[in-house]
Design an enzyme around this catalytic site. Structure first.
Site, mmCIF file in Angstrom:
data_model
loop_
_atom_site.group_PDB
_atom_site.id
_atom_site.type_symbol
_atom_site.label_atom_id
_atom_site.label_comp_id
_atom_site.label_asym_id
_atom_site.label_seq_id
_atom_site.Cartn_x
_atom_site.Cartn_y
_atom_site.Cartn_z
ATOM 1 N N LYS A 1 -11.523 3.424 1.200
ATOM 2 C CA LYS A 1 -10.656 2.675 0.285
ATOM 3 C C LYS A 1 -11.549 1.746 -0.525
ATOM 4 C CE LYS A 1 -6.380 1.854 2.892
ATOM 5 N NZ LYS A 1 -5.591 0.759 3.488
ATOM 6 N N LEU B 1 -6.427 5.114 8.151
ATOM 7 C CA LEU B 1 -7.381 6.073 7.605
ATOM 8 C C LEU B 1 -7.836 7.045 8.691
ATOM 9 C CD1 LEU B 1 -9.674 3.884 5.313
ATOM 10 C CD2 LEU B 1 -7.700 5.286 4.692
ATOM 11 N N GLU B 2 -7.872 6.586 9.929
ATOM 12 C CA GLU B 2 -8.211 7.467 11.043
ATOM 13 C C GLU B 2 -7.272 8.664 11.104
ATOM 14 O OE1 GLU B 2 -9.577 3.307 12.317
ATOM 15 O OE2 GLU B 2 -7.997 4.168 11.078
ATOM 16 N N GLU C 1 0.837 -1.202 0.000
ATOM 17 C CA GLU C 1 0.000 0.000 0.000
ATOM 18 C C GLU C 1 0.874 1.255 0.000
ATOM 19 O OE1 GLU C 1 -4.039 -0.897 2.389
ATOM 20 O OE2 GLU C 1 -2.226 -1.162 3.604
ATOM 21 N N TYR D 1 -15.018 26.309 -1.590
ATOM 22 C CA TYR D 1 -14.911 24.845 -1.666
ATOM 23 C C TYR D 1 -13.501 24.441 -2.071
ATOM 24 C CZ TYR D 1 -19.971 25.418 -2.321
ATOM 25 O OH TYR D 1 -21.283 25.768 -2.184
#
Length: 142
Positions: free
Chosen positions: A116, A89-90, A38, A70
């Site tokens: 993911k 991911l946290e 990864e 934005y």
């Protein structure tokens, strides 16, 4: 002051309500994850962001200076997802939330979802991921 604990909100802090900026379906290639492949090959990440702030003045004035663009939030997400590798991911979501709150004091709360879509799971799925909500009053007080 109330604080979230174990995924449960105490009674005076809950899901934000009111006006918000919405960014949906942002897609970036990043190198986050625990596995070596990864970090080496990378993969696609999907991100959604909600940023709560009072939009009354912008609605009345029609001036960009009375809101947060934005594209400013998009750039924060892009820089973090395409930037330094994180294991979890946290951590990616936390960096997006804390950077957004730090750079834009008008924003009172932010929700970040990071997914993911390509994971090594035996079975059909759209994506796996995390969703966090961070509050200026708790997570980025002045």
């Amino acid at each position: 002051m109330a604080t979230p604990s174990c995924g449960v909100m105490t009674e005076d802090v809950g899901i934000p309500t009111g006006d918000k900026l919405i960014l949906r379906g942002l897609q970036f290639h990043g190198f986050h994850g625990v596995k070596a492949e990864e970090k080496k090959l990378g993969q696609k990440f999907l991100v959604d962001v909600d940023a709560w702030m009072d939009l009354r003045m912008a609605g009345k004035s029609d001036h960009i200076s009375d809101t947060v663009s934005y594209t400013d939030i998009y750039r924060i997400v892009k820089e973090i997802v395409e930037g330094q590798s994180q294991n979890l991911l946290e951590s990616v979501a936390q960096l997006i939330a804390s950077t957004t709150l730090t750079k834009h004091p008008q924003i009172s709360a932010v929700r970040v979802k990071v997914g993911k879509p390509h994971v090594a799971v035996h079975g059909p799925l759209d994506y796996l991921g995390v969703e966090i909500i961070r509050y200026r009053s708790i997570d980025a007080p002045n």
